[in-house]
Design an enzyme around this catalytic site. Structure first.
Site, PDB file in Angstrom:
ATOM      1  N   HIS A 171      33.037  36.881  44.085  1.00  0.00           N
ATOM      2  CA  HIS A 171      33.796  36.758  42.843  1.00  0.00           C
ATOM      3  C   HIS A 171      34.640  38.005  42.655  1.00  0.00           C
ATOM      4  CE1 HIS A 171      33.679  35.489  38.308  1.00  0.00           C
ATOM      5  NE2 HIS A 171      34.764  36.188  38.561  1.00  0.00           N
ATOM      6  N   ASP A 181      33.245  40.876  40.404  1.00  0.00           N
ATOM      7  CA  ASP A 181      34.229  40.491  39.383  1.00  0.00           C
ATOM      8  C   ASP A 181      35.305  41.574  39.265  1.00  0.00           C
ATOM      9  OD1 ASP A 181      34.139  39.290  35.893  1.00  0.00           O
ATOM     10  OD2 ASP A 181      35.545  38.953  37.544  1.00  0.00           O
TER      11      ASP A 181
END
Lengths: 191, 428, 311
Positions: free
Chosen positions: B61, B305
């Site tokens: 991610h 992220d």
């Protein structure tokens, strides 16, 4: 006025220059001179005293009592804090605390005796004058000081002087009064 | 083609759960041999004494901002940062401009990754066209072009019928659905609803906004029998939802990010927008729950992220700042300090969360240091103490609160096939 | 007594001593305001900029007057007239103003933390005139000044703050300021307008006004905004007035020593009935009068000394 008493030369340290009875005598002489000079204003009840904080205030109160001893009415006394009128506010590190001005009477048309413990460069007196004139328009302002130690930086001269001291520029002159310090005396500290 | 012998180090096997001293012989981009005191004839010797070797990390991610915001990051710059952080595989999310919702765009990203030649790039495609949450994107085409999962990350698919269809259709192509769980009605919130948000007068977003969305997704995944993955878990309530779902046998996995392991919402006192992130930093109770969930496996993977933002988007009032933290270069160190040094996980367990587990979720070949496997591994200095400064950032952006923090443990080199890259501050 | 802060960003960063120093200085400035010439030269030559991103007449004017009475020059930038509306960033706007040699910036902004943001990047000192729902420190200081003028010491006094606490910067600053001065603070409002964990700020919580109104010394009413109805936080202003308003009936039932304050502007017939305007125990006009003196004290303490004062 008595002529100047020579400052002690030489050794560094703090010494008593004028003791309690010396201060009392000086104040008595000041009061006599002020009364004589302002005979008419006193009679017309238009004489007022304003002391410069801090120690000018108890001095003003004492002088007012002495001056009005043989008069029918007490002479009013006010107190002035000149912090907000200092010309060096932008140069000091920490903002000085203001203690407040307290003049409970109208100064317009009055003869006002401004009282301070020491006159030195003259800047405090200049600030006090500016502030007083923001309060109104006295008929006259006269300056009374307990001690004049010289080194004026502005054209300011007292009308009434208790004692003149010869000092060095770097000396410290401290006034202690019963009302503020629990003892009385004028001290000179040579560095 | 380089022949190299990585000698004198300790090899971490996250799958087997072991750490053992071994030399690794690499040739032609593949591991030839792993063993003690190997013969180095004809090989360049790489001194790994005092170092550990581990399989390369897989970031399932991250945001690489290409196409559309090449000022913030490109595939190339992102891969440089990833490589320095020990990542040999990255999965960029599709919330770019335009969003990656067609096979052409997936192919574009794969090609950009090949051009950069630094990391293996496995794009994530959109679930819905344009990430609008209404119509299905071409999941089959994108799969064929190389995408490994689908997600509308950045937003939650608010229409439950659409989410159900996404889950059903994704099953055909064996694509896990990565869900950004956030009830849209709470999107105005900028800080976790707690004592800190009350003190600071910041618009709050309750933990329930994440957990309730996760609960809905989990139940839909249960209904359809599809593979669901919950992105960036930040709070105890979501951990609870995932735990119960797993107990029921739902095919759900979950990830969290280094900042949720290391920081709590006290960090935002002072309004430093480097701490503004979505989901927001939560309470200390939530932080501990997330750490514990990694330990017992309710949360499976660690992802970064990585969210680059330009200075003008970040250097502004807290509530107006774009949420996001860059993380590719600091992820290993932050996780190492919080999990391994504090005895939450052993080294193999920690590495597995970064490497084999995400690979498994995405159906990628398991990175391994074993004969006849791709030579995708990292060289680690676990004793290193270092600081991540703006000058060290290989990403085009610098938005992280971890600048200047003393970091423990460091990736000193990453091997990808037959390329060996050292990361600043010491040789391999 | 001393005040060693470079900025005033909130009550949060102030000790009890700091607060008392400001209030003490405010008293001396009240005297200045009563003089025939209510101006002192203390900040002569300084430039102070009002940077108001949210509209405000009374606060902006109050600061303007305070600066002027100190002989500083005060310039105002408001949202309506500046390039702020053209999308210029806060940082660019502030930098431009600083380039014009502003010594101090007074900022009101809708985002919590905007003054903090500026204070870390500008050389000028920063005064928070309200940052979203976070803090409004000068309001809290003038409210404390007003109440101390009336009661003397606030230790042990029971102060009730009523209204939309969740969105009120005045509430947050007042809770901090009053508790720091030793008062006991309670808040009252519908749960939809009370933030969770508000007790952690040091106050007790009530949902019905009538439960607590009879047991307090001070009623601090807050403004309720009509927007709260559209966000489903309030059913109607009529209902709000019934349950949380200082109606004429409730006013009549207040004890003879209970006082009322309100930061203004007042939504008459919502949070207070118009009878409060004539209520002898209302200190609302005192608040306005004291605002200038308190702001003079703040500006003097922040600007009075050398630029490189610490804090």
């Amino acid at each position: 006025m008595r002529s100047s008493r020579p400052a002690a030369r030489g050794r560094p340290g703090k010494r008593l220059i004028i003791n309690r009875s010396g201060i009392t005598r000086a104040l008595a002489q000041l009061a006599r001179a002020i009364r004589l000079h302002n005979h008419a204003a006193l009679a017309a009840k238009s004489l007022v005293f304003v002391g410069v904080k801090r120690r000018g205030v108890p001095l003003a109160e004492r002088l007012a009592r002495l001056v009005s001893r043989r008069s029918s009415a007490a002479v009013p006394v006010g107190a002035i804090d000149i912090t907000l009128y200092r010309d060096d506010l932008q140069m000091i590190a920490e903002t000085p605390i203001v203690r407040g001005t307290d003049i409970g009477f109208d100064i317009n048309g009055r003869t006002l005796v401004l009282v301070d413990d020491v006159v030195f460069t003259g800047r405090t007196t200049r600030a006090a004058l500016t502030e007083l004139l923001d309060y109104g328009r006295p008929r006259a302002i006269q300056l009374a000081v307990l001690v004049d130690r010289g080194f004026r930086e502005l054209p300011i001269q007292p009308d009434f002087t208790g004692r003149r001291l010869r000092t060095d520029r770097s000396d410290l002159v401290d006034i202690c009064l019963q009302e503020t310090d629990d003892r009385e005396g004028v001290f000179l500290t040579r560095r | 083609m380089a022949r190299r012998l990585f000698a004198g180090g300790r090899v971490v096997d996250p799958v087997g759960g072991r750490v053992a001293p071994a030399d690794v012989l690499v040739d032609g981009g593949r591991v030839l041999e792993v063993g003690r005191r190997l013969d180095e004839a004809g090989a360049e010797r790489v001194d790994c004494r005092g170092r550990h070797l581990a399989p390369g990390f897989v970031d399932m991610h991250c945001h690489l901002r290409e196409p559309g915001r090449e000022d913030e990051e490109t595939v190339a710059s992102g891969c440089r940062a990833a490589r320095a952080g020990g990542f040999t595989h990255v999965c960029p999310m599709p919330n770019t401009e335009p969003a990656v919702d067609t096979e052409a765009l997936v192919r574009f990203l794969v090609r950009r990754g090949e051009d950069a030649g630094l990391c293996r790039v496995h794009p994530v495609g959109c679930c819905t066209r344009g990430r609008q949450g209404r119509e299905l994107a071409d999941l089959g085409g994108m799969r064929a072009a190389g995408c490994v999962a689908v997600s509308d990350d950045g937003d939650w698919i608010a229409d439950a019928r659409v989410m159900r269809r996404v889950l059903e259709y994704a099953k055909v192509f064996d694509l896990p659905v990565l869900s950004h769980c956030e009830l849209p009605e709470f999107k105005a919130g900028v800080a976790n609803e707690g004592v800190v948000s009350t003190r600071l007068g910041l618009e709050p977003v309750p933990a329930a906004a994440e957990a309730a969305a996760a609960a809905r997704d989990v139940l839909l995944a249960e209904l359809t029998g599809s593979r669901l993955h919950v992105c960036h878990v930040s709070c105890a309530a979501t951990v609870d939802v995932v735990r119960r779902a797993k107990e029921r046998g739902v095919a759900v996995t979950a990830e969290t990010c280094p900042h949720y392991l290391v920081l709590n919402d006290e960090a935002i006192v002072g309004f430093d927008s480097n701490y503004r992130v979505n989901p927001p930093l939560r309470s200390e109770v939530d932080r501990r729950a997330v750490v514990a969930a990694l330990e017992d496996g309710v949360i499976d993977a660690i992802a970064t992220d990585h969210a680059p933002h330009s200075r003008e988007e970040k250097e502004t009032e807290f509530g107006a700042a774009a949420p996001g933290i860059i993380g590719l270069q600091t992820a290993f160190s932050l996780g190492f300090e919080e999990l391994v040094l504090k005895d939450v996980l052993g080294l193999p367990g920690f590495i597995s969360r970064l490497s084999s587990v995400p690979a498994q979720i995405l159906g990628l070949p398991l990175p391994r240091i074993a004969p006849d496997c791709e030579a995708d591994f990292v060289v680690l200095d676990l004793d290193a103490r270092w600081q991540f400064t703006p000058a060290d950032s290989l990403s085009l952006s610098r938005n992280t609160p971890f600048l200047g923090r003393e970091l423990r443990g460091r990736v000193v080199a990453t091997v990808l096939g037959d390329s060996l890259l050292t990361s600043g501050g010491g040789s391999a | 007594m001393s005040f060693r802060h470079r900025h005033l960003l909130g009550i949060e960063g102030l000790s009890r001593d700091d607060i008392l120093t400001v209030l003490d200085q405010a008293r001396t400035f009240r005297e200045v305001l009563d003089r025939p010439i209510p101006v002192v030269p203390a900040l002569r030559g300084r430039t102070i900029v009002n940077l108001f991103f949210e509209p405000s007449t009374r606060t902006a004017t109050s600061f303007n007057l305070a600066a002027s009475r100190l002989s500083a020059q005060c310039v105002s930038f408001s949202r309506a007239t500046s390039s702020v509306t053209k999308g210029e960033s806060l940082l660019d706007t502030a930098r431009n103003i600083e380039a014009m040699r502003a010594d101090g910036i007074i900022i009101r902004h809708s985002q919590p933390g905007a003054p903090h943001f500026l204070s870390r990047r500008l050389r000028a000192f920063v005064v928070n005139a309200g940052d979203g729902p976070h803090e409004h420190p000068t309001q809290a200081l003038l409210d404390a000044f007003t109440l101390r003028e009336h009661f003397g010491d606030l230790a042990g006094r029971r102060i009730l703050i009523v209204g939309d606490i969740a969105h009120s910067r005045v509430a947050r600053s007042n809770i901090l300021c009053f508790t720091r001065l030793g008062a006991r603070v309670a808040v009252c409002g519908p749960p939809t307008l009370l933030p969770r964990y508000v007790e952690e700020l040091g106050c007790s919580v009530f949902y019905r006004l009538d439960c607590i109104l009879g047991e307090v010394d001070v009623v601090n009413m807050l403004r309720v905004q009509a927007e709260r109805m559209t966000s489903a936080s309030l059913p109607s202003l009529r209902e709000y007035r019934q349950i949380y308003g200082l109606t004429r009936e409730r006013l009549a039932g207040l004890g003879p020593s209970v006082v009322v304050i309100h930061p203004g502007p007042v939504n008459w017939a919502v949070e207070m009935d118009y009878d409060v305007a004539d209520f002898p125990q209302s200190l609302v006009l005192n608040q306005v009068k004291n605002g200038v003196a308190v702001r003079m004290a703040v500006l003097y303490l922040l600007a009075g000394g050398r630029e490189e004062a610490d804090g």
